[in-house]
Design an enzyme around this catalytic site. Structure first.
Site, PDB file in Angstrom:
ATOM      1  N   SER A 117     -42.014 -21.604  33.256  1.00  0.00           N
ATOM      2  CA  SER A 117     -43.313 -22.225  33.553  1.00  0.00           C
ATOM      3  C   SER A 117     -44.329 -21.977  32.458  1.00  0.00           C
ATOM      4  CB  SER A 117     -43.861 -21.681  34.878  1.00  0.00           C
ATOM      5  OG  SER A 117     -43.035 -22.047  35.963  1.00  0.00           O
ATOM      6  N   ARG A 172     -42.418  -1.239  48.908  1.00  0.00           N
ATOM      7  CA  ARG A 172     -42.981  -0.796  50.190  1.00  0.00           C
ATOM      8  C   ARG A 172     -42.517   0.596  50.605  1.00  0.00           C
ATOM      9  NH1 ARG A 172     -42.425  -6.452  53.522  1.00  0.00           N
ATOM     10  NH2 ARG A 172     -44.132  -7.559  52.471  1.00  0.00           N
ATOM     11  N   CYS A 187     -45.788  -9.474  56.887  1.00  0.00           N
ATOM     12  CA  CYS A 187     -46.766 -10.287  57.612  1.00  0.00           C
ATOM     13  C   CYS A 187     -46.607 -10.184  59.120  1.00  0.00           C
ATOM     14  CB  CYS A 187     -46.684 -11.741  57.169  1.00  0.00           C
ATOM     15  SG  CYS A 187     -45.041 -12.479  57.300  1.00  0.00           S
ATOM     16  N   GLN A 190     -42.493 -16.493  64.700  1.00  0.00           N
ATOM     17  CA  GLN A 190     -43.044 -16.580  63.359  1.00  0.00           C
ATOM     18  C   GLN A 190     -43.012 -17.999  62.781  1.00  0.00           C
ATOM     19  OE1 GLN A 190     -41.410 -12.063  62.448  1.00  0.00           O
ATOM     20  NE2 GLN A 190     -41.612 -13.480  60.738  1.00  0.00           N
ATOM     21  N   SER A 210     -44.205 -21.167  57.518  1.00  0.00           N
ATOM     22  CA  SER A 210     -44.817 -20.824  56.228  1.00  0.00           C
ATOM     23  C   SER A 210     -44.461 -19.411  55.816  1.00  0.00           C
ATOM     24  CB  SER A 210     -46.335 -20.988  56.291  1.00  0.00           C
ATOM     25  OG  SER A 210     -46.882 -20.173  57.321  1.00  0.00           O
ATOM     26  N   GLY A 211     -44.056 -18.574  56.772  1.00  0.00           N
ATOM     27  CA  GLY A 211     -43.592 -17.239  56.426  1.00  0.00           C
ATOM     28  C   GLY A 211     -42.330 -17.254  55.579  1.00  0.00           C
ATOM     29  N   GLU A 238     -35.960  -9.052  58.935  1.00  0.00           N
ATOM     30  CA  GLU A 238     -37.306  -8.975  59.497  1.00  0.00           C
ATOM     31  C   GLU A 238     -37.434  -7.915  60.586  1.00  0.00           C
ATOM     32  OE1 GLU A 238     -41.130 -11.005  58.949  1.00  0.00           O
ATOM     33  OE2 GLU A 238     -39.253 -10.821  57.842  1.00  0.00           O
ATOM     34  N   LYS A 280     -37.859  -4.399  59.154  1.00  0.00           N
ATOM     35  CA  LYS A 280     -39.221  -4.242  58.615  1.00  0.00           C
ATOM     36  C   LYS A 280     -40.225  -4.053  59.743  1.00  0.00           C
ATOM     37  CE  LYS A 280     -38.216  -7.363  54.749  1.00  0.00           C
ATOM     38  NZ  LYS A 280     -38.511  -8.716  54.188  1.00  0.00           N
ATOM     39  N   ARG A 288     -37.915 -17.466  64.497  1.00  0.00           N
ATOM     40  CA  ARG A 288     -38.618 -18.532  63.758  1.00  0.00           C
ATOM     41  C   ARG A 288     -38.884 -19.701  64.706  1.00  0.00           C
ATOM     42  NH1 ARG A 288     -40.917 -17.254  59.342  1.00  0.00           N
ATOM     43  NH2 ARG A 288     -38.999 -16.706  58.223  1.00  0.00           N
ATOM     44  N   HIS A 333     -48.295 -16.007  63.205  1.00  0.00           N
ATOM     45  CA  HIS A 333     -47.238 -15.225  63.849  1.00  0.00           C
ATOM     46  C   HIS A 333     -47.790 -14.663  65.162  1.00  0.00           C
ATOM     47  CE1 HIS A 333     -44.925 -15.824  60.368  1.00  0.00           C
ATOM     48  NE2 HIS A 333     -44.902 -14.617  59.843  1.00  0.00           N
TER      49      HIS A 333
END
Length: 347
Positions: A27, A104, A144, A170, A173-174, A196, A199, A230, A237
Site C-alpha cells: 500500500s 495482551r 471487544c 456479536q 463488524s467484529g 473468542e 478471550k 455471531r 455486542h
C-alpha cells in the site's frame, strides 16, 4: 476495519491529528483514498484531512516514528510479526496504543479499559527498562466482547462475584465484515467464533489483576464461562449474564452502583469519555442492539433486565458498541488517558 475507525475518530479530535499513515509495502506510495478504495465501509465519507496523505511503509520504523508523537496500531499480521513491529516502534521512543491482540498477555504490557484498570499503566516503567527506552512503550486494548459485561460486573466487585456465565451475541463488524461481503450471515446465526470464548473468559481476569514484581498477574476470581455467537447485526455486542456473589447485594444496591460508577476518564473529562459510563434501562425490552449501541456516541455501556435468578443470584443483559467502545474508540480513549497522565508527550 480498525484503521478506518481510527481515521474517522481522529477527524476533528481536540487533542490529536493524523500526522502519518503506515501500512504494508503493497500500500505504500498510494494516497489513503486510493489505498482504501472499495474497502471504506463506513457511512460517513473519508475525512478530507487524510484523503491525500501518502501511505508509508510501516516496516520503515524510524522514518515513520520520526513524524509522530505516538502510534495507534491496527494491523493484519501474524502474532509474532505484530509483537516485533510494536516493540520496534516502542524502542524508537514512540508510545504504541494497540488494537491488536498480540501483546495482551505480555506480562509487562498493560491491557486497559480506562474506567476499570487505569492503574495498570504504572507497569510501563518496568516495560521501558526491558525495551531499553525512556519514553516508548506499548499499551493494548482488550477484546471487544468483554466490554458488554465486564464494566457492569466491575461496578459490583465489592460484593465479590464468584461465578459468572456470559453468552455474547456479536455483530458481524467484529469480524471486519458487512452484509455485502458476508451475505451468508443474512437470516443466520453461527454458534462459534474462533478463539473468542477463551478471550472472554480469561481477559477479564487480567483486567482485574494486580501488578506484582513488575508484571501484571491475573485475578483468580470470579470463575467465568462463556459462549460467543455471531448474529446478523451490523454493530453492537450484546451479552446475557448470570452472576453469583460471596456477599449478595440487593437489586437496589446493584442499580445504585451502576448509576453512580465513574472512572478515571470521567474524573479527567477526557474528550472521548462517556459522561454516564453505565446506563440502566428500566424497560423490559431494552437494551436493544439497534436502538442503544450508539449511547454516549458509542462509548457508553447499556444494561437492562436485572432480576433475581433461580440458580445464580442475579441475571442481566449488557450491550456495547464493538467498533467504538470495543475497538478504535477504546484505543483512542486509552491514548487520551495516557496523554492526560503524562505518558504521551510531544517529541
Amino acid at each position: 476495519m480498525g484503521t478506518l475507525y481510527f481515521v474517522e475518530l481522529l477527524d476533528q479530535h481536540p487533542w490529536f491529528k493524523v500526522a502519518a499513515i503506515a501500512a504494508s509495502a503493497g500500500s505504500a506510495g498510494k494516497t489513503y483514498e486510493e489505498a482504501v478504495q472499495g474497502r471504506w465501509k463506513l457511512s460517513s465519507p473519508i475525512p478530507e484531512g487524510v484523503r491525500n496523505i501518502v501511505i508509508q511503509d510501516a516496516s520503515k520504523v524510524n522514518e515513520v516514528a520520526d513524524q509522530v508523537d505516538f502510534t495507534l496500531c491496527a494491523v493484519d499480521m501474524k502474532k509474532n510479526e505484530v509483537q516485533a513491529l510494536e516493540e520496534a516502534y516502542a524502542q524508537t521512543g514512540t508510545p504504541v496504543v494497540s488494537n491488536n491482540s498480540a501483546h495482551r498477555w505480555t506480562p509487562d504490557i498493560p491491557m486497559v479499559i480506562p474506567e476499570i484498570n487505569p492503574g495498570h499503566i504504572e507497569v510501563i516503567a518496568a516495560q521501558r527498562k526491558r525495551l531499553g527506552t525512556s519514553t516508548g512503550f506499548i499499551v493494548v486494548k482488550p477484546n471487544c466482547s468483554i466490554q458488554s459485561y465486564v464494566p457492569a460486573l466491575h461496578a459490583l466487585l465489592d460484593f465479590k462475584p464468584t461465578k459468572v456465565v456470559a453468552s455474547t451475541y456479536q455483530a458481524i463488524s467484529g469480524a471486519g465484515k458487512n452484509f455485502t461481503d458476508w451475505p451468508e450471515m443474512l437470516d443466520n446465526v453461527i454458534p462459534y467464533i474462533g478463539g473468542e470464548e477463551e478471550k472472554s473468559e480469561q481477559e477479564p481476569l487480567r483486567i482485574w489483576g494486580s501488578i506484582i514484581n513488575n508484571e501484571i498477574v491475573k485475578a483468580t476470581a470470579p470463575l467465568i464461562t462463556t459462549q460467543c455467537i455471531r448474529v446478523p447485526v451490523t454493530d453492537g455486542h450484546l451479552a446475557t449474564v448470570f452472576a453469583s456473589f460471596e456477599n449478595t447485594p440487593s437489586k437496589e444496591e446493584i442499580l445504585d452502583r451502576w448509576r453512580q460508577f465513574k472512572g478515571r476518564p470521567q474524573q479527567l473529562s477526557l474528550p472521548s469519555a462517556p459522561k454516564q459510563f453505565i446506563t440502566y434501562f428500566e424497560e423490559e425490552n431494552r437494551p436493544q442492539t439497534k436502538l442503544d449501541r450508539d449511547i454516549e456516541r458509542g462509548m457508553g455501556v447499556s444494561v437492562g433486565r436485572l432480576r433475581e435468578d433461580t440458580i445464580y443470584d442475579f441475571k442481566f443483559v449488557g450491550l456495547s458498541h464493538n467498533t467504538l467502545r470495543g475497538a478504535a474508540g477504546g484505543a483512542v480513549l486509552i491514548a487520551e488517558l495516557l496523554k492526560a497522565e503524562g505518558y504521551i508527550q510531544s517529541k
